[in-house]
Design a protein around this motif. Structure first.
Motif, PDB file in Angstrom:
ATOM      1  N   PRO A  87       0.815  -1.229   0.000  1.00 19.86           N
ATOM      2  CA  PRO A  87       0.000   0.000   0.000  1.00 19.86           C
ATOM      3  C   PRO A  87       0.846   1.275   0.000  1.00 19.86           C
ATOM      4  O   PRO A  87       0.502   2.247  -0.682  1.00 19.86           O
ATOM      5  CB  PRO A  87      -0.818  -0.128   1.296  1.00 19.86           C
ATOM      6  CG  PRO A  87      -0.886  -1.584   1.568  1.00 19.86           C
ATOM      7  CD  PRO A  87       0.429  -2.122   1.109  1.00 19.86           C
ATOM      8  N   ARG A  88       1.951   1.276   0.752  1.00 17.56           N
ATOM      9  CA  ARG A  88       2.801   2.466   0.776  1.00 17.56           C
ATOM     10  C   ARG A  88       3.470   2.684  -0.572  1.00 17.56           C
ATOM     11  O   ARG A  88       3.603   3.828  -1.037  1.00 17.56           O
ATOM     12  CB  ARG A  88       3.863   2.337   1.868  1.00 17.56           C
ATOM     13  CG  ARG A  88       3.329   2.481   3.287  1.00 17.56           C
ATOM     14  CD  ARG A  88       4.459   2.502   4.280  1.00 17.56           C
ATOM     15  NE  ARG A  88       5.319   3.670   4.103  1.00 17.56           N
ATOM     16  CZ  ARG A  88       6.514   3.805   4.673  1.00 17.56           C
ATOM     17  NH1 ARG A  88       7.011   2.829   5.418  1.00 17.56           N
ATOM     18  NH2 ARG A  88       7.231   4.890   4.475  1.00 17.56           N
ATOM     19  N   ARG A 135       2.210   1.887  -3.434  1.00 19.60           N
ATOM     20  CA  ARG A 135       1.181   2.419  -4.332  1.00 19.60           C
ATOM     21  C   ARG A 135       0.955   3.910  -4.081  1.00 19.60           C
ATOM     22  O   ARG A 135       0.715   4.668  -5.027  1.00 19.60           O
ATOM     23  CB  ARG A 135      -0.133   1.644  -4.136  1.00 19.60           C
ATOM     24  CG  ARG A 135      -0.003   0.139  -4.342  1.00 19.60           C
ATOM     25  CD  ARG A 135       0.404  -0.227  -5.743  1.00 19.60           C
ATOM     26  NE  ARG A 135       0.782  -1.628  -5.853  1.00 19.60           N
ATOM     27  CZ  ARG A 135       1.134  -2.211  -6.992  1.00 19.60           C
ATOM     28  NH1 ARG A 135       1.181  -1.523  -8.105  1.00 19.60           N
ATOM     29  NH2 ARG A 135       1.483  -3.486  -7.014  1.00 19.60           N
ATOM     30  N   ARG A 136       1.040   4.332  -2.821  1.00 24.56           N
ATOM     31  CA  ARG A 136       0.850   5.753  -2.521  1.00 24.56           C
ATOM     32  C   ARG A 136       1.984   6.586  -3.119  1.00 24.56           C
ATOM     33  O   ARG A 136       1.761   7.667  -3.656  1.00 24.56           O
ATOM     34  CB  ARG A 136       0.767   5.968  -1.003  1.00 24.56           C
ATOM     35  CG  ARG A 136      -0.541   5.499  -0.386  1.00 24.56           C
ATOM     36  CD  ARG A 136      -0.755   6.121   0.994  1.00 24.56           C
ATOM     37  NE  ARG A 136       0.198   5.622   1.970  1.00 24.56           N
ATOM     38  CZ  ARG A 136       0.008   4.534   2.719  1.00 24.56           C
ATOM     39  NH1 ARG A 136      -1.117   3.825   2.580  1.00 24.56           N
ATOM     40  NH2 ARG A 136       0.912   4.144   3.592  1.00 24.56           N
ATOM     41  N   TYR A 137       3.200   6.057  -3.017  1.00 24.11           N
ATOM     42  CA  TYR A 137       4.323   6.776  -3.623  1.00 24.11           C
ATOM     43  C   TYR A 137       4.181   6.839  -5.141  1.00 24.11           C
ATOM     44  O   TYR A 137       4.479   7.866  -5.758  1.00 24.11           O
ATOM     45  CB  TYR A 137       5.646   6.101  -3.250  1.00 24.11           C
ATOM     46  CG  TYR A 137       6.140   6.433  -1.865  1.00 24.11           C
ATOM     47  CD1 TYR A 137       6.497   7.738  -1.531  1.00 24.11           C
ATOM     48  CD2 TYR A 137       6.264   5.448  -0.894  1.00 24.11           C
ATOM     49  CE1 TYR A 137       6.955   8.061  -0.266  1.00 24.11           C
ATOM     50  CE2 TYR A 137       6.726   5.756   0.390  1.00 24.11           C
ATOM     51  CZ  TYR A 137       7.072   7.060   0.690  1.00 24.11           C
ATOM     52  OH  TYR A 137       7.519   7.376   1.948  1.00 24.11           O
ATOM     53  N   THR A 192       1.443   6.900  -6.790  1.00 27.29           N
ATOM     54  CA  THR A 192       0.398   7.883  -7.079  1.00 27.29           C
ATOM     55  C   THR A 192       0.983   9.298  -7.050  1.00 27.29           C
ATOM     56  O   THR A 192       0.680  10.126  -7.919  1.00 27.29           O
ATOM     57  CB  THR A 192      -0.740   7.765  -6.056  1.00 27.29           C
ATOM     58  OG1 THR A 192      -1.308   6.446  -6.135  1.00 27.29           O
ATOM     59  CG2 THR A 192      -1.839   8.787  -6.345  1.00 27.29           C
ATOM     60  N   ARG A 193       1.840   9.564  -6.072  1.00 33.03           N
ATOM     61  CA  ARG A 193       2.451  10.895  -5.978  1.00 33.03           C
ATOM     62  C   ARG A 193       3.394  11.145  -7.144  1.00 33.03           C
ATOM     63  O   ARG A 193       3.631  12.307  -7.531  1.00 33.03           O
ATOM     64  CB  ARG A 193       3.201  11.032  -4.653  1.00 33.03           C
ATOM     65  CG  ARG A 193       2.290  10.970  -3.440  1.00 33.03           C
ATOM     66  CD  ARG A 193       3.067  11.062  -2.149  1.00 33.03           C
ATOM     67  NE  ARG A 193       3.696  12.360  -1.984  1.00 33.03           N
ATOM     68  CZ  ARG A 193       4.439  12.704  -0.939  1.00 33.03           C
ATOM     69  NH1 ARG A 193       4.649  11.810   0.026  1.00 33.03           N
ATOM     70  NH2 ARG A 193       4.987  13.894  -0.853  1.00 33.03           N
ATOM     71  N   ALA A 207       0.708   5.620 -10.900  1.00 34.61           N
ATOM     72  CA  ALA A 207      -0.092   4.584 -10.255  1.00 34.61           C
ATOM     73  C   ALA A 207      -0.636   3.573 -11.256  1.00 34.61           C
ATOM     74  O   ALA A 207      -0.697   2.366 -10.967  1.00 34.61           O
ATOM     75  CB  ALA A 207      -1.246   5.213  -9.475  1.00 34.61           C
ATOM     76  N   ASP A 267      -3.451  -6.348   3.392  1.00 40.76           N
ATOM     77  CA  ASP A 267      -2.789  -5.421   2.468  1.00 40.76           C
ATOM     78  C   ASP A 267      -1.280  -5.373   2.687  1.00 40.76           C
ATOM     79  O   ASP A 267      -0.509  -5.118   1.763  1.00 40.76           O
ATOM     80  CB  ASP A 267      -3.373  -4.015   2.630  1.00 40.76           C
ATOM     81  CG  ASP A 267      -4.793  -3.919   2.076  1.00 40.76           C
ATOM     82  OD1 ASP A 267      -5.165  -4.805   1.282  1.00 40.76           O
ATOM     83  OD2 ASP A 267      -5.520  -2.987   2.452  1.00 40.76           O
ATOM     84  N   ASP A 268      -0.861  -5.594   3.936  1.00 38.62           N
ATOM     85  CA  ASP A 268       0.563  -5.537   4.247  1.00 38.62           C
ATOM     86  C   ASP A 268       1.260  -6.884   4.071  1.00 38.62           C
ATOM     87  O   ASP A 268       2.426  -7.033   4.456  1.00 38.62           O
ATOM     88  CB  ASP A 268       0.764  -5.055   5.688  1.00 38.62           C
ATOM     89  CG  ASP A 268       0.330  -3.601   5.860  1.00 38.62           C
ATOM     90  OD1 ASP A 268       0.451  -2.850   4.870  1.00 38.62           O
ATOM     91  OD2 ASP A 268      -0.124  -3.236   6.948  1.00 38.62           O
TER      92      ASP A 268
END
Length: 297
Positions: free
Chosen positions: A150-151, A153-155, A157-158, A162, A205-206
């Motif tokens: 998940p982390r 994917r967040r990076y 996205t930034r 993504a 998710d982790d």
């Protein structure tokens, strides 16, 4: 009966050089088993001699050499892989028996004007790919060497990556980009990243974590990561606070800020100015600027 003749050894050395270059072109590890099978054949006992000769030729002609890839972290092995590793364990220190090519050029020559991105399909696509995996390796390393899915994917996205990333040839109007999942799979296959799934926590998710792969550790070392951070967060300018954090996180060498011309001079006086004016007519060459090597960005 008397070993391989000199001419035949020379041919084996050339064959190994070609094999190493071909493997590096496709970012495939140069495996010892592959060398014995595809290069040496029945001359397997000549490995050390041929390998040393190939290293000498690679350094002299191509400015590169083969270095051994690090072994895979035992914590990232599957249960089956751990069993095999335990059975094959010996008194000798474990080795990967895999190699990759690295540059041996002086660091002052490792600049984009001299070492441009490879034209595998396009220089633009290669530059984008290098930039993306370098950034991901830097993020994972600075996160303690492990990053949950998940982390990650967040990076992504930034980074506006993504869903899609630039393709190998972004100038191709029909396929300027490709799916992010495909690019991550390629990075995993080539050894830049390692994806680990914890079967015990399936559905969590982790349960999936990302780590730096063997090729990533060699190609993007801590000094390279520090250079990326300096460029992104420091704008390439000296920053003492940032340098302290980099030394604490990455254990890199302290980078001293470049001295300005004004700092190199003693406080100006009328007498010094007069002496400089008198020396203008002197034909003796002055010492040139410092040639201290810089790190590759």
């Amino acid at each position: 009966m008397h070993g391989v003749e000199r001419g035949e050894t020379s041919q084996l050395i050339k064959k190994l050089v070609r094999y190493a270059l071909a493997c590096e072109y496709s970012r495939t590890p140069i495996r010892r088993d592959g060398i014995k099978e595809r290069v040496l054949g029945i001359h397997g006992r000549e490995f050390k001699k041929v390998f040393a000769g190939a290293q000498k030729q690679l350094r002299a002609t191509f400015g590169m050499e083969m270095v051994e890839l690090p072994t895979k972290d035992r914590n990232l092995l599957t249960v089956e892989q751990k069993r095999k590793a335990t059975k094959s364990q010996s008194q000798k220190e474990p080795t990967s028996n895999s190699y990759m090519l690295v540059s041996v050029l002086p660091e002052c020559l490792r600049v984009p004007d001299i070492i441009a991105p490879s034209k595998v399909q396009s220089a633009d696509g290669e530059a984008a790919y290098i930039g993306i995996y370098t950034m991901l390796i830097a993020i994972i390393t600075l996160s303690g060497g492990e990053l949950s899915d998940p982390r990650l994917r967040r990076y992504l996205t930034r980074l506006n990556a993504a869903e899609n990333m630039p393709s190998s040839n972004p100038n191709n109007e029909n396929a300027p980009s490709e799916k992010t999942e495909l690019v991550l799979q390629r990075m995993t296959k080539q050894g830049y990243l390692v994806r680990v799934a914890d079967n015990k926590n399936a559905g969590d998710d982790d349960a999936i974590t990302w780590h730096v792969g063997p090729r990533g550790k060699v190609e993007v070392d801590n000094e390279a990561i520090a250079a990326v951070v300096r460029e992104v967060y420091g704008g390439g300018r000296p920053n003492e606070d940032l340098e302290r954090k980099l030394q604490a996180s990455l254990k890199v060498k302290e980078r001293k800020p470049p001295r300005s011309a004004a700092a190199d001079r003693a406080p100006a006086t009328i007498q010094e100015d007069e002496e400089e004016e008198d020396a203008e007519g002197n034909d003796e060459p002055e010492p040139g600027p410092s040639t201290r090597r810089g790190r590759r960005g």
